[in-house]
Design a protein around this motif. Sequence first.
Motif, PDB file in Angstrom:
ATOM      1  N   ALA A 166      18.432   5.965  26.168  1.00  0.00           N
ATOM      2  CA  ALA A 166      17.977   5.192  27.330  1.00  0.00           C
ATOM      3  C   ALA A 166      17.136   4.010  26.852  1.00  0.00           C
ATOM      4  CB  ALA A 166      17.150   6.076  28.257  1.00  0.00           C
ATOM      5  N   MET A 167      17.360   2.841  27.454  1.00  0.00           N
ATOM      6  CA  MET A 167      16.592   1.651  27.091  1.00  0.00           C
ATOM      7  C   MET A 167      15.114   1.884  27.372  1.00  0.00           C
ATOM      8  SD  MET A 167      18.165  -0.805  25.642  1.00  0.00           S
ATOM      9  CE  MET A 167      16.870  -2.020  25.859  1.00  0.00           C
ATOM     10  N   ALA A 168      14.307   1.754  26.335  1.00  0.00           N
ATOM     11  CA  ALA A 168      12.856   1.932  26.475  1.00  0.00           C
ATOM     12  C   ALA A 168      12.177   1.132  25.370  1.00  0.00           C
ATOM     13  CB  ALA A 168      12.484   3.404  26.394  1.00  0.00           C
ATOM     14  N   HIS A 169      12.449  -0.168  25.345  1.00  0.00           N
ATOM     15  CA  HIS A 169      11.939  -0.947  24.221  1.00  0.00           C
ATOM     16  C   HIS A 169      10.434  -1.154  24.277  1.00  0.00           C
ATOM     17  CE1 HIS A 169      13.174  -3.782  27.364  1.00  0.00           C
ATOM     18  NE2 HIS A 169      12.271  -4.630  26.902  1.00  0.00           N
ATOM     19  N   TRP A 170       9.806  -0.981  25.434  1.00  0.00           N
ATOM     20  CA  TRP A 170       8.338  -1.048  25.460  1.00  0.00           C
ATOM     21  C   TRP A 170       7.743   0.053  24.591  1.00  0.00           C
ATOM     22  CZ3 TRP A 170       4.868  -2.553  30.101  1.00  0.00           C
ATOM     23  CH2 TRP A 170       5.129  -3.872  30.466  1.00  0.00           C
ATOM     24  N   THR A 171       8.264   1.271  24.698  1.00  0.00           N
ATOM     25  CA  THR A 171       7.707   2.368  23.906  1.00  0.00           C
ATOM     26  C   THR A 171       8.018   2.190  22.424  1.00  0.00           C
ATOM     27  OG1 THR A 171       9.681   3.734  24.277  1.00  0.00           O
ATOM     28  CG2 THR A 171       7.860   3.993  25.816  1.00  0.00           C
ATOM     29  N   GLY A 172       9.081   1.447  22.110  1.00  0.00           N
ATOM     30  CA  GLY A 172       9.416   1.199  20.718  1.00  0.00           C
ATOM     31  C   GLY A 172       8.789  -0.053  20.150  1.00  0.00           C
ATOM     32  N   SER A 173       7.948  -0.723  20.909  1.00  0.00           N
ATOM     33  CA  SER A 173       7.345  -1.979  20.472  1.00  0.00           C
ATOM     34  C   SER A 173       6.225  -1.736  19.469  1.00  0.00           C
ATOM     35  CB  SER A 173       6.801  -2.742  21.681  1.00  0.00           C
ATOM     36  OG  SER A 173       5.703  -2.042  22.247  1.00  0.00           O
ATOM     37  N   ARG A 174       5.883  -2.790  18.743  1.00  0.00           N
ATOM     38  CA  ARG A 174       4.767  -2.706  17.798  1.00  0.00           C
ATOM     39  C   ARG A 174       3.438  -2.610  18.535  1.00  0.00           C
ATOM     40  NH1 ARG A 174       7.089  -7.210  13.434  1.00  0.00           N
ATOM     41  NH2 ARG A 174       9.060  -6.090  13.078  1.00  0.00           N
ATOM     42  N   LEU A 175       3.350  -3.227  19.697  1.00  0.00           N
ATOM     43  CA  LEU A 175       2.137  -3.092  20.506  1.00  0.00           C
ATOM     44  C   LEU A 175       1.934  -1.647  20.933  1.00  0.00           C
ATOM     45  CD1 LEU A 175      -0.270  -4.148  22.074  1.00  0.00           C
ATOM     46  CD2 LEU A 175       1.291  -4.862  23.907  1.00  0.00           C
ATOM     47  N   ALA A 176       2.994  -0.989  21.403  1.00  0.00           N
ATOM     48  CA  ALA A 176       2.875   0.412  21.809  1.00  0.00           C
ATOM     49  C   ALA A 176       2.494   1.289  20.627  1.00  0.00           C
ATOM     50  CB  ALA A 176       4.191   0.893  22.425  1.00  0.00           C
ATOM     51  N   ASP A 177       3.025   0.986  19.445  1.00  0.00           N
ATOM     52  CA  ASP A 177       2.671   1.766  18.258  1.00  0.00           C
ATOM     53  C   ASP A 177       1.182   1.650  17.955  1.00  0.00           C
ATOM     54  OD1 ASP A 177       3.412   3.284  15.786  1.00  0.00           O
ATOM     55  OD2 ASP A 177       2.666   1.450  14.833  1.00  0.00           O
ATOM     56  N   ARG A 178       0.623   0.447  18.082  1.00  0.00           N
ATOM     57  CA  ARG A 178      -0.814   0.277  17.834  1.00  0.00           C
ATOM     58  C   ARG A 178      -1.641   1.020  18.888  1.00  0.00           C
ATOM     59  NH1 ARG A 178      -1.972  -5.522  14.946  1.00  0.00           N
ATOM     60  NH2 ARG A 178      -0.008  -5.638  13.780  1.00  0.00           N
ATOM     61  N   LEU A 179      -1.177   0.990  20.131  1.00  0.00           N
ATOM     62  CA  LEU A 179      -1.893   1.725  21.167  1.00  0.00           C
ATOM     63  C   LEU A 179      -1.817   3.233  20.925  1.00  0.00           C
ATOM     64  CD1 LEU A 179      -0.817  -0.298  24.341  1.00  0.00           C
ATOM     65  CD2 LEU A 179      -3.078  -0.290  23.253  1.00  0.00           C
ATOM     66  N   ARG A 180      -0.645   3.718  20.502  1.00  0.00           N
ATOM     67  CA  ARG A 180      -0.504   5.152  20.201  1.00  0.00           C
ATOM     68  C   ARG A 180      -1.478   5.579  19.109  1.00  0.00           C
ATOM     69  NH1 ARG A 180       5.038   4.608  21.321  1.00  0.00           N
ATOM     70  NH2 ARG A 180       5.389   3.774  19.228  1.00  0.00           N
ATOM     71  N   ARG A 181      -1.555   4.782  18.043  1.00  0.00           N
ATOM     72  CA  ARG A 181      -2.456   5.131  16.943  1.00  0.00           C
ATOM     73  C   ARG A 181      -3.918   5.056  17.374  1.00  0.00           C
ATOM     74  NH1 ARG A 181      -2.050   1.662  12.674  1.00  0.00           N
ATOM     75  NH2 ARG A 181      -0.576   0.219  13.611  1.00  0.00           N
ATOM     76  N   LEU A 182      -4.210   4.158  18.292  1.00  0.00           N
ATOM     77  CA  LEU A 182      -5.575   4.070  18.815  1.00  0.00           C
ATOM     78  C   LEU A 182      -5.911   5.317  19.632  1.00  0.00           C
ATOM     79  CD1 LEU A 182      -7.921   2.009  18.811  1.00  0.00           C
ATOM     80  CD2 LEU A 182      -7.045   1.174  20.995  1.00  0.00           C
ATOM     81  N   VAL A 183      -4.953   5.762  20.466  1.00  0.00           N
ATOM     82  CA  VAL A 183      -5.166   6.962  21.281  1.00  0.00           C
ATOM     83  C   VAL A 183      -5.324   8.191  20.405  1.00  0.00           C
ATOM     84  CG1 VAL A 183      -4.085   8.505  22.961  1.00  0.00           C
ATOM     85  CG2 VAL A 183      -3.987   6.023  23.311  1.00  0.00           C
ATOM     86  N   ARG A 184      -4.435   8.337  19.429  1.00  0.00           N
ATOM     87  CA  ARG A 184      -4.425   9.558  18.613  1.00  0.00           C
ATOM     88  C   ARG A 184      -5.471   9.544  17.509  1.00  0.00           C
ATOM     89  NH1 ARG A 184       2.209   9.451  18.493  1.00  0.00           N
ATOM     90  NH2 ARG A 184       2.433   9.936  20.734  1.00  0.00           N
ATOM     91  N   GLY A 185      -5.882   8.350  17.085  1.00  0.00           N
ATOM     92  CA  GLY A 185      -6.873   8.276  16.022  1.00  0.00           C
ATOM     93  C   GLY A 185      -8.289   8.565  16.487  1.00  0.00           C
ATOM     94  N   GLY A 186      -8.540   8.388  17.778  1.00  0.00           N
ATOM     95  CA  GLY A 186      -9.855   8.715  18.306  1.00  0.00           C
ATOM     96  C   GLY A 186     -10.940   7.706  18.011  1.00  0.00           C
ATOM     97  N   ARG A 187     -10.576   6.515  17.548  1.00  0.00           N
ATOM     98  CA  ARG A 187     -11.581   5.517  17.187  1.00  0.00           C
ATOM     99  C   ARG A 187     -12.501   5.177  18.357  1.00  0.00           C
ATOM    100  NH1 ARG A 187     -12.068   1.423  13.386  1.00  0.00           N
ATOM    101  NH2 ARG A 187     -10.120   2.073  12.421  1.00  0.00           N
ATOM    102  N   LEU A 188     -11.938   5.110  19.578  1.00  0.00           N
ATOM    103  CA  LEU A 188     -12.727   4.772  20.764  1.00  0.00           C
ATOM    104  C   LEU A 188     -13.015   5.992  21.637  1.00  0.00           C
ATOM    105  CD1 LEU A 188     -11.067   1.390  21.844  1.00  0.00           C
ATOM    106  CD2 LEU A 188     -13.202   1.743  20.591  1.00  0.00           C
ATOM    107  N   GLY A 189     -12.787   7.177  21.118  1.00  0.00           N
ATOM    108  CA  GLY A 189     -13.024   8.384  21.898  1.00  0.00           C
ATOM    109  C   GLY A 189     -11.848   8.711  22.803  1.00  0.00           C
ATOM    110  N   PRO A 190     -12.004   9.648  23.722  1.00  0.00           N
ATOM    111  CA  PRO A 190     -10.908  10.073  24.600  1.00  0.00           C
ATOM    112  C   PRO A 190     -10.433   8.953  25.534  1.00  0.00           C
ATOM    113  CG  PRO A 190     -12.701  11.671  24.632  1.00  0.00           C
ATOM    114  CD  PRO A 190     -13.223  10.464  23.935  1.00  0.00           C
TER     115      PRO A 190
END
Length: 357
Positions: free
Chosen positions: A132-156
């Motif tokens: 299914a087309m979902a290029h937003w989730t495959g974007s480099r911006l989404a990848d940076r947001l994912r790592r920010l969420v999972r890395g915990g740098r800014l908390g929950p």
Amino acid sequence: MLQPLVVGLGRSGSGLHLKTLARLAGRTGSTGDPLVALPAIGCDPRAGVLRLSSTPGEVTVVTTLDQALDHVDPATAVVHVCTPPRSRHALIEALAGHGFRRMIVEKPLAASRDELDALIRLRDEAGLALVAMAHWTGSRLADRLRRLVRGGRLGPLRRITVDQHKPRFLRSLTTDGHQSALDVEIPHSLALVLDLAGPAELRAAHCWDLRCEDRELPRMGGAHLELEHSTRVSTLLRSDLGAPVRQRSVVCEFDGGTATGHFPLSEDDDHAQLVITPVGGDAPAAPTGAPATDGGPGPGHQVFRDDALTDFLEGAYRGFLSGAPDAGFSLACQTARLLCAAREHRATATSARTGSR
């Protein structure tokens, strides 16, 4: 190499898929690792009156699936299903009957719960590789947001707000492929927030009419969705299709700060931006070039190339070749089910208001 068959040559098929396939063919061919065999085959019953911007050698246009079979071998083909969602299942069933197995399906995946369930059964029974087309989730911006969420740098993560606004008067007035604004931009943002914050339940859904001079199109003016995720994150999705300006942004609010991402607005540019502001800090006025780290991108204003559609199609084609193309299908089904819930919620609310008059 794999040869594309693009079924449906409207804005999505000709304006996005065909153009992106030409870029992908050039990109992979120039590195000595060709992935896309051109010409692509474009199939649309209106082909005789359509004006395509492709250059010679990039596409061969036909009007029927039978004609397409004279130009493409199902064993080495990837079908791009770019028809309106209401006609998807019957078309995919017909394609499967002709031996096609690899398919990229435009959003939304299905227009109703019954159609989605039927599509899942067809996929399993016929052994289809559906992406299914979902290029937003495959974007480099989404990848940076994912790592920010999972890395915990800014908390929950606590809240996500996505705004997708653009003037869409001409296309809405001249085409009828969508039942409401829920089907236009919302599927992109819905898949993104489900990917970032996990499964969710619908809390509210609302559409309004598109008005232009003496015309009024029911439910095509825009849409709002409110979600509550199992992770206790709340989400607001907003899409205004009568807006005077374009906006594609996502704001993630954490206990320790805010991350604001801006997706490229059109095919005119392929750069995204990300502004990360810790609590107590000021948002930078200009890009700082702060590098991303393993725990997520650091604070500052970052600008970077993000040709998400080309990257997404390259990943899909490589997945087809490796035999592992199904990444993201479960997310696409979650997205489709929530969209169905939103349609039902809107229809129920409209019926209640009508009945009270």
